[in-house]
Design a protein around this motif. Structure first.
Motif, PDB file in Angstrom:
ATOM      1  N   ILE A 387       0.829  -1.211   0.000  1.00 43.95           N
ATOM      2  CA  ILE A 387       0.000   0.000   0.000  1.00 43.95           C
ATOM      3  C   ILE A 387       0.862   1.260   0.000  1.00 43.95           C
ATOM      4  CG2 ILE A 387      -1.663   1.361   1.321  1.00 43.95           C
ATOM      5  CD1 ILE A 387      -2.807  -1.336   2.349  1.00 43.95           C
ATOM      6  N   VAL A 388       1.805   1.338   0.949  1.00 42.98           N
ATOM      7  CA  VAL A 388       2.650   2.530   1.074  1.00 42.98           C
ATOM      8  C   VAL A 388       3.515   2.716  -0.170  1.00 42.98           C
ATOM      9  CG1 VAL A 388       4.453   3.658   2.425  1.00 42.98           C
ATOM     10  CG2 VAL A 388       2.668   2.362   3.588  1.00 42.98           C
ATOM     11  N   ASP A 389       4.059   1.622  -0.691  1.00 42.71           N
ATOM     12  CA  ASP A 389       4.896   1.696  -1.887  1.00 42.71           C
ATOM     13  C   ASP A 389       4.112   2.236  -3.077  1.00 42.71           C
ATOM     14  OD1 ASP A 389       7.305   0.934  -3.561  1.00 42.71           O
ATOM     15  OD2 ASP A 389       5.789  -0.342  -4.477  1.00 42.71           O
ATOM     16  N   LYS A 390       2.871   1.807  -3.209  1.00 43.90           N
ATOM     17  CA  LYS A 390       2.048   2.248  -4.339  1.00 43.90           C
ATOM     18  C   LYS A 390       1.883   3.768  -4.321  1.00 43.90           C
ATOM     19  CE  LYS A 390      -1.465  -0.206  -5.569  1.00 43.90           C
ATOM     20  NZ  LYS A 390      -1.073  -0.576  -6.954  1.00 43.90           N
ATOM     21  N   TRP A 391       1.589   4.328  -3.160  1.00 47.19           N
ATOM     22  CA  TRP A 391       1.348   5.779  -3.091  1.00 47.19           C
ATOM     23  C   TRP A 391       2.641   6.582  -3.165  1.00 47.19           C
ATOM     24  CZ3 TRP A 391      -3.004   3.096  -2.100  1.00 47.19           C
ATOM     25  CH2 TRP A 391      -4.222   3.724  -2.368  1.00 47.19           C
ATOM     26  N   THR A 392       3.688   6.163  -2.465  1.00 47.66           N
ATOM     27  CA  THR A 392       4.926   6.937  -2.455  1.00 47.66           C
ATOM     28  C   THR A 392       5.597   6.954  -3.820  1.00 47.66           C
ATOM     29  OG1 THR A 392       6.134   4.985  -1.661  1.00 47.66           O
ATOM     30  CG2 THR A 392       5.431   6.606  -0.015  1.00 47.66           C
ATOM     31  N   ASN A 393       5.490   5.849  -4.568  1.00 44.97           N
ATOM     32  CA  ASN A 393       6.168   5.754  -5.857  1.00 44.97           C
ATOM     33  C   ASN A 393       5.286   6.158  -7.030  1.00 44.97           C
ATOM     34  OD1 ASN A 393       9.050   4.539  -5.959  1.00 44.97           O
ATOM     35  ND2 ASN A 393       8.047   3.431  -4.307  1.00 44.97           N
ATOM     36  N   LEU A 473     -10.787  -0.209   2.785  1.00 47.70           N
ATOM     37  CA  LEU A 473     -10.666   1.222   2.556  1.00 47.70           C
ATOM     38  C   LEU A 473      -9.841   1.899   3.636  1.00 47.70           C
ATOM     39  CD1 LEU A 473     -11.368   3.853   1.135  1.00 47.70           C
ATOM     40  CD2 LEU A 473     -13.531   3.891   2.399  1.00 47.70           C
ATOM     41  N   TRP A 474     -10.058   1.518   4.897  1.00 50.33           N
ATOM     42  CA  TRP A 474      -9.359   2.204   5.989  1.00 50.33           C
ATOM     43  C   TRP A 474      -7.840   2.032   5.888  1.00 50.33           C
ATOM     44  CZ3 TRP A 474      -6.096  -0.069   9.469  1.00 50.33           C
ATOM     45  CH2 TRP A 474      -6.155  -1.460   9.610  1.00 50.33           C
ATOM     46  N   SER A 475      -7.396   0.877   5.401  1.00 51.91           N
ATOM     47  CA  SER A 475      -5.956   0.650   5.274  1.00 51.91           C
ATOM     48  C   SER A 475      -5.374   1.512   4.160  1.00 51.91           C
ATOM     49  CB  SER A 475      -5.667  -0.833   5.024  1.00 51.91           C
ATOM     50  OG  SER A 475      -6.220  -1.262   3.787  1.00 51.91           O
ATOM     51  N   ASN A 476      -6.135   1.715   3.076  1.00 50.44           N
ATOM     52  CA  ASN A 476      -5.697   2.590   2.001  1.00 50.44           C
ATOM     53  C   ASN A 476      -5.699   4.051   2.444  1.00 50.44           C
ATOM     54  OD1 ASN A 476      -5.502   1.206  -0.962  1.00 50.44           O
ATOM     55  ND2 ASN A 476      -6.859   0.041   0.360  1.00 50.44           N
ATOM     56  N   LEU A 477      -6.652   4.401   3.280  1.00 49.03           N
ATOM     57  CA  LEU A 477      -6.691   5.767   3.801  1.00 49.03           C
ATOM     58  C   LEU A 477      -5.495   6.025   4.720  1.00 49.03           C
ATOM     59  CD1 LEU A 477     -10.501   6.162   4.627  1.00 49.03           C
ATOM     60  CD2 LEU A 477      -9.230   7.259   2.764  1.00 49.03           C
ATOM     61  N   VAL A 483      -0.558   9.013   3.930  1.00 50.18           N
ATOM     62  CA  VAL A 483       0.855   9.279   3.684  1.00 50.18           C
ATOM     63  C   VAL A 483       1.021  10.373   2.628  1.00 50.18           C
ATOM     64  CG1 VAL A 483       2.997   8.301   2.758  1.00 50.18           C
ATOM     65  CG2 VAL A 483       1.608   6.978   4.371  1.00 50.18           C
ATOM     66  N   THR A 484       0.214  10.296   1.582  1.00 49.54           N
ATOM     67  CA  THR A 484       0.274  11.316   0.523  1.00 49.54           C
ATOM     68  C   THR A 484      -0.058  12.694   1.072  1.00 49.54           C
ATOM     69  OG1 THR A 484      -0.250   9.770  -1.258  1.00 49.54           O
ATOM     70  CG2 THR A 484      -0.800  12.079  -1.640  1.00 49.54           C
ATOM     71  N   LEU A 485      -1.091  12.782   1.886  1.00 49.25           N
ATOM     72  CA  LEU A 485      -1.467  14.064   2.488  1.00 49.25           C
ATOM     73  C   LEU A 485      -0.336  14.610   3.340  1.00 49.25           C
ATOM     74  CD1 LEU A 485      -3.643  16.216   3.091  1.00 49.25           C
ATOM     75  CD2 LEU A 485      -4.401  14.788   4.998  1.00 49.25           C
ATOM     76  N   LEU A 486       0.266  13.747   4.152  1.00 45.51           N
ATOM     77  CA  LEU A 486       1.366  14.175   5.016  1.00 45.51           C
ATOM     78  C   LEU A 486       2.551  14.670   4.203  1.00 45.51           C
ATOM     79  CD1 LEU A 486       2.545  14.434   7.849  1.00 45.51           C
ATOM     80  CD2 LEU A 486       3.323  12.057   7.674  1.00 45.51           C
ATOM     81  N   VAL A 487       2.853  13.978   3.117  1.00 45.22           N
ATOM     82  CA  VAL A 487       3.988  14.359   2.263  1.00 45.22           C
ATOM     83  C   VAL A 487       3.810  15.765   1.714  1.00 45.22           C
ATOM     84  CG1 VAL A 487       5.045  13.921  -0.003  1.00 45.22           C
ATOM     85  CG2 VAL A 487       4.742  12.037   1.618  1.00 45.22           C
TER      86      VAL A 487
END
Length: 514
Positions: A387-393, A473-477, A483-487
């Motif tokens: 999940i985290v890799d998908k959004w960060t990359n 959904l909650w895990s994706n949020l 994570v995207t919002l924080l970045v």
């Protein structure tokens, strides 16, 4: 790593940059994408994208790092104070990547030992494909908090190696990259390539990799996706948009020929990618598998598919185990440089901007990231990493690249950056049409297209809220959107905190492109 710290030599800088650029993506993602898009067809488009887009962006980051002697935060503030948030986004996103990249490094280290199991799995590919899952005890879901002891040991070792490599800044990094920057990876890759080519199906694998198969790509309607994925791989592979190359550039001497060195780094990165493709393609075809058995997923390729190939490599168990060990040792040398370079990019960005002791900053960053990374070695760790890799990359890093191009191409004066790139160049220089065309027009448009296609795929598979890959959904949020919002708000949060501290006597360093 103080502001006036420098690389000990030009060769050290080049090796460190190659070590950062040449990572796990070269060894497993590049061959997977090549297999997906007709081998030589992908290779050709990738090479063109590297020249048109990769080299200009790489030289841009190195040049602004050398000019400002700052990390990402200070470098972008020096061009425009309001663009400092771009540097913060790059730094924060790199920190998020570091937390799980260290775990991937730990997996690879553990597999060096677990490769010995291949000795008893001759002719049993299904059993070999389960070694990784038995080692990590992954549930494949976001459920489960149990942590296997072997992964605790591997993660501690991974972070110990990462910190040891950068604890004394460019001095310790310079000592490490003499071996891990290019030498050891090339030795390991050549050993595996020679073995693959010498196998009965090896030549067929070579043909599949180098002969373009545009007909299949066109018939499958994958032309647009081929171009976009090839360009995306260029950006992922060169360690740009992650605060790393800006940090590495900040340690360069004023006499450095940026365009020449950046081109060497980019071509070396391409060379290792192609050699990795030779290893994977010849090994797959050598054991009777094909490109249809390969995956664009690096983790699947390295930990599921390759072990299957090792089970059928020869009829002698210890030889299979030995080649499995060589493969994961190769991945270890590729992973360690990329891992510590990410931490270095974050550390330099913060320590230089706030004029803090770099060794203490590095130690604190490693400690915090190490604690967070524990999440990714639990039973549910693989799902959270996915999940985290998908959004960060696939989203964050791409949008950061767009913002970098906007700042350099539209807000700041491009001729000043181009001057820095060509300042010590002689015969080989970057012309304005190449630099301007790439940074101002092509790169941001292509990056936005790439990000748009990724978002389209996300919502197509996950519904209106973008809960992809079957995860709740909650895990994706939490692991994705959060994570995207924080970045992207990290810079505004930092500015808010700084304004409050200024009322109590704190002075922020004023950056200026002189």
């Amino acid at each position: 790593m103080e502001t006036n710290e420098k690389w000990s030599s030009r060769v050290t800088f080049i090796l460190a940059s190659i070590g950062s650029a040449v990572g796990l993506g070269n060894a497993w993602r590049f061959p997977g994408l090549a297999a997906k898009y007709g081998g030589g067809a992908f290779l050709l488009v990738y090479a063109v994208a590297l020249i048109i887009l990769g080299i200009p962006m790489l030289t841009m980051e190195i040049a602004i790092g050398r000019k400002t002697k700052q990390g990402a935060i200070g470098a972008f503030r020096s061009m425009n104070k309001k663009s400092g948030f771009v540097g913060w986004a790059a730094t924060t996103n790199a920190f998020a990547i570091a937390t799980y990249y260290a775990v991937v490094f730990a997996w690879v280290l553990a597999m060096v030992v677990f490769s010995t199991k291949f000795a008893g799995m001759v002719g049993k590919p299904e059993k070999a494909s389960k070694v990784f899952f038995e080692m990590t005890k992954t549930s494949g879901t976001i459920q489960g908090l149990h942590i296997p002891m072997v992964m605790v040991v591997a993660l501690v070792l991974a972070w110990a190696l990462i910190y040891a490599c950068i604890r004394n800044g460019t001095v310790s990094v310079g000592k490490v990259v003499k071996y891990t920057g290019l030498t050891l990876p090339l030795i390991f890759l050549c050993i595996m390539a020679i073995k693959g080519i010498s196998m009965p199906g090896g030549p067929k694998g070579i043909a599949k990799l180098f002969v373009p198969d545009f007909k299949t790509v066109i018939e499958n309607g994958n032309v647009a996706r081929l171009i976009v994925d090839a360009i995306g791989q260029v950006f992922y592979s060169l360690s740009i948009m992650m605060a790393i190359m800006i940090a590495y550039g900040s340690y360069l001497s004023e006499e450095t020929n940026v365009i020449k060195d950046a081109t060497i780094i980019a071509l070396a990165d391409l060379g290792v990618s192609v050699l990795s493709g030779v290893v994977m393609f010849t090994t797959m075809y050598g054991v009777g598998m094909t490109t249809n058995d390969m995956s664009a997923s690096g983790i699947v390729t390295a930990f599921v598919i390759y072990p299957q190939a090792m089970a059928n490599l020869t009829n002698t168990g210890w030889i299979n185990a030995a080649f499995g060990m060589v493969f994961y040792l190769c991945l270890s040398t590729l992973a360690v440089d990329s891992a510590f370079s990410i931490i270095e990019g974050v550390s330099r960005s913060i320590s230089a901007h706030f004029e803090l002791n770099s060794k203490k900053v590095t130690k604190i960053i490693c400690a915090i990231a190490a604690v967070i990374s524990i999440v990714f070695i639990t039973e549910s760790g693989l799902a959270w990493l996915d999940i985290v890799d998908k959004w960060t990359n696939q989203y964050n890093m791409i949008l950061i690249g767009v913002m970098e191009c906007i700042v350099i191409g539209w807000i700041f004066q491009m001729d000043k950056v181009l001057y820095e790139i060509n300042r010590n160049a002689k015969a080989y220089k970057m012309p304005m049409w190449w630099f301007k065309g790439s940074i101002r027009y092509i790169a941001p448009v292509v990056l936005l297209l790439f990000c748009g296609l990724n978002i389209k795929d996300l919502f197509a598979s996950g519904g209106v809220y973008g809960a992809a890959d079957g995860y709740p959904l909650w895990s994706n949020l939490a692991g994705g959107w959060g994570v995207t919002l924080l970045v992207f708000i990290s810079g505004f949060i930092a500015n808010g905190v700084i304004r409050i501290k200024k009322k109590h006597g704190f002075t922020e360093r004023e950056e200026e492109w002189k």
